[in-house]
Scaffold this active site. Structure first.
Site, PDB file in Angstrom:
ATOM      1  CE  LYS A   1      41.111  38.738  25.466  1.00  0.00           C
ATOM      2  NZ  LYS A   1      40.883  39.772  26.445  1.00  0.00           N
TER       3      LYS A   1
HETATM    4  C1  PLP Z   1      40.794  40.182  27.862  1.00  0.00           C
HETATM    5  C2  PLP Z   1      39.544  40.551  28.566  1.00  0.00           C
HETATM    6  C3  PLP Z   1      39.412  41.753  29.264  1.00  0.00           C
HETATM    7  C4  PLP Z   1      40.577  42.637  29.555  1.00  0.00           C
HETATM    8  O1  PLP Z   1      41.035  43.314  28.500  1.00  0.00           O
HETATM    9  P1  PLP Z   1      42.265  44.324  28.700  1.00  0.00           P
HETATM   10  O2  PLP Z   1      42.372  44.958  27.373  1.00  0.00           O
HETATM   11  O3  PLP Z   1      43.442  43.491  29.071  1.00  0.00           O
HETATM   12  O4  PLP Z   1      41.873  45.275  29.782  1.00  0.00           O
HETATM   13  C5  PLP Z   1      38.187  42.097  29.775  1.00  0.00           C
HETATM   14  N1  PLP Z   1      37.124  41.282  29.668  1.00  0.00           N
HETATM   15  C6  PLP Z   1      37.215  40.100  29.045  1.00  0.00           C
HETATM   16  C7  PLP Z   1      35.991  39.267  28.926  1.00  0.00           C
HETATM   17  C8  PLP Z   1      38.434  39.689  28.491  1.00  0.00           C
HETATM   18  O5  PLP Z   1      38.526  38.494  27.900  1.00  0.00           O
END
Ligand code: PLP
Length: 379
Positions: A184
């Site tokens: 992210k």
């Molecule tokens: C990456 C992502 C998640 C999951 O995040 P985690 O921290 O791995 O639980 C949830 N929603 C969206 C839209 C994502 O891109």
């Protein structure tokens, strides 16, 4: 031999290293929540919201938020069919039923009209996911949620830094959630956060997040209800504090990568890139190219072409309803045709802080070559 181009990677400087070193060295005992509290406060300030609870993942934050809204068996939650499974998994953990609706062809986000049609007496919430940094039509979704007295939730995991008319993604609904997974825009390794302006909802999630122990409960080892364990560690929060100090730099670097792709690719009318309509700032987490139908270019051809150049491009999300565990309850492909169509002819392009002009050129060349070969073979 060209080096491999990763699809994304974090930006770690001496600041991150210093904070983590401090947390791992001194962040124990009396100090064991210091970075967590600081991270939550600074995240609120950045987002312009009131309350935040740092978590071990976005999935966990969403699970607790939905649980705090009282969502459970017999309830329905509406979200777009085009999504990563993390946005729907917590709905099923709670025994509620996900209802998948179609996306809009331009933003690739949930279609408010389809939401309106999907609302029933059982609907308890709408989850608006800002896909790849693109923004959902928040005013339309808010109007639907208000009209029916249901919650609107923002999964802003892919839209940290995106804005809608001056309001930050994740700050506009009943509650918002973010992910700080390594892919992210900012990372804590693994991690997430729950944010809200609703003091009561915050208290509920705070209790749930502490194994059901209410704030102010003085009796030791005495949970007041059954809760969860989705906490972020102080060491992760230290990394988060450093990343948050650099957030403007991180977001603008992602936007800059996207701008350079646009410069090379918007001239081709056969591909559509992430939109940034008037009044919107798209934080450009994941530059994505959707090829028009009449190019005849499909997903496998795209993957093969990028792999050949040692570029780690990623497929557009499959419709959730096409996954084995959800297929049975969904009304079928014809119910969400745009979700089923776009993923067959789209690809995520690599993007990370520090991506060079040469790397961006190499990625763009693959796209341009595909378009030109197609023209020649058809011409
Ligand atoms: C990456 C992502 C998640 C999951 O995040 P985690 O921290 O791995 O639980 C949830 N929603 C969206 C839209 C994502 O891109």
């Amino acid at each position: 031999m060209k080096t491999k181009i990763a699809y994304t990677k974090p930006s770690i400087t001496q600041l991150e290293i210093d904070y983590v070193l401090d947390a791992v060295t001194h962040g124990w005992g009396e100090q064991c929540y210091k970075y967590i509290e600081r991270f939550e406060a600074e995240f609120c300030r950045y987002l312009g919201t009131e309350f935040a609870i740092a978590t071990s993942s976005c999935t966990g934050a969403l699970h607790m938020g939905l649980a705090a809204l009282g969502i459970g068996s017999g309830d329905e939650v509406i979200l777009a069919d085009t999504n990563w499974i993390a946005s729907v998994a917590p709905v099923t953990y709670l025994g509620a039923t996900p209802v998948f609706v179609d996306i809009l062809p331009d933003s690739w986000c949930i279609n408010p009209q389809a939401v309106e049609q999907a609302v029933t007496a059982k609907t308890k919430a709408i989850i608006a996911v800002h896909l790849y940094g693109n923004l959902c039509d928040m005013p339309a979704l808010k109007a639907i949620a208000d009209k029916h007295g249901i919650a609107l939730v923002e999964d802003a995991a892919e839209a940290l830094g995106s804005e809608y008319h001056g309001e930050k993604a994740g700050s506009m609904a009943t509650f918002g959630v973010f992910s700080f997974h390594g892919t992210k825009t900012m990372t804590t390794g693994e991690g997430g956060i729950f944010v809200t302006r609703d003091a009561d909802l915050y208290e509920k999630v705070l209790t749930l997040s502490n194994h059901g122990r209410m704030r102010g409960q003085t009796k030791q080892f005495w949970p007041d209800e059954l809760g969860f364990k989705y906490k972020m560690s102080n060491v992760q929060a230290a990394l988060g504090c450093a990343q948050l100090e650099r957030i403007e730099e991180l977001v603008s670097a992602k936007r800059d990568v996207f701008a350079r792709y646009c410069h090379l690719l918007t001239q081709f009318s056969d591909i559509q890139l992430n939109p940034e309509p008037a009044g919107v700032i798209n934080s450009a987490w994941m530059p994505t190219a959707v090829f028009s139908k009449d190019t005849g270019i499909g997903q496998q051809q795209l993957l093969d072409a990028f792999r050949e150049q040692d570029i780690d491009a990623r497929v557009f999300f499959w419709p959730l309803s096409s996954l084995n565990m959800f297929a049975v309850s969904h009304k079928g492909k014809q119910h969400t045709p745009i979700s089923y169509d776009i993923c067959t002819r789209a690809i995520n392009l690599p993007s990370y802080v520090g991506m060079t002009d040469e790397e961006i050129q190499r990625v763009s060349d693959v796209v341009v070559n595909l378009l030109q070969c197609r023209r020649v073979s058809r011409g």
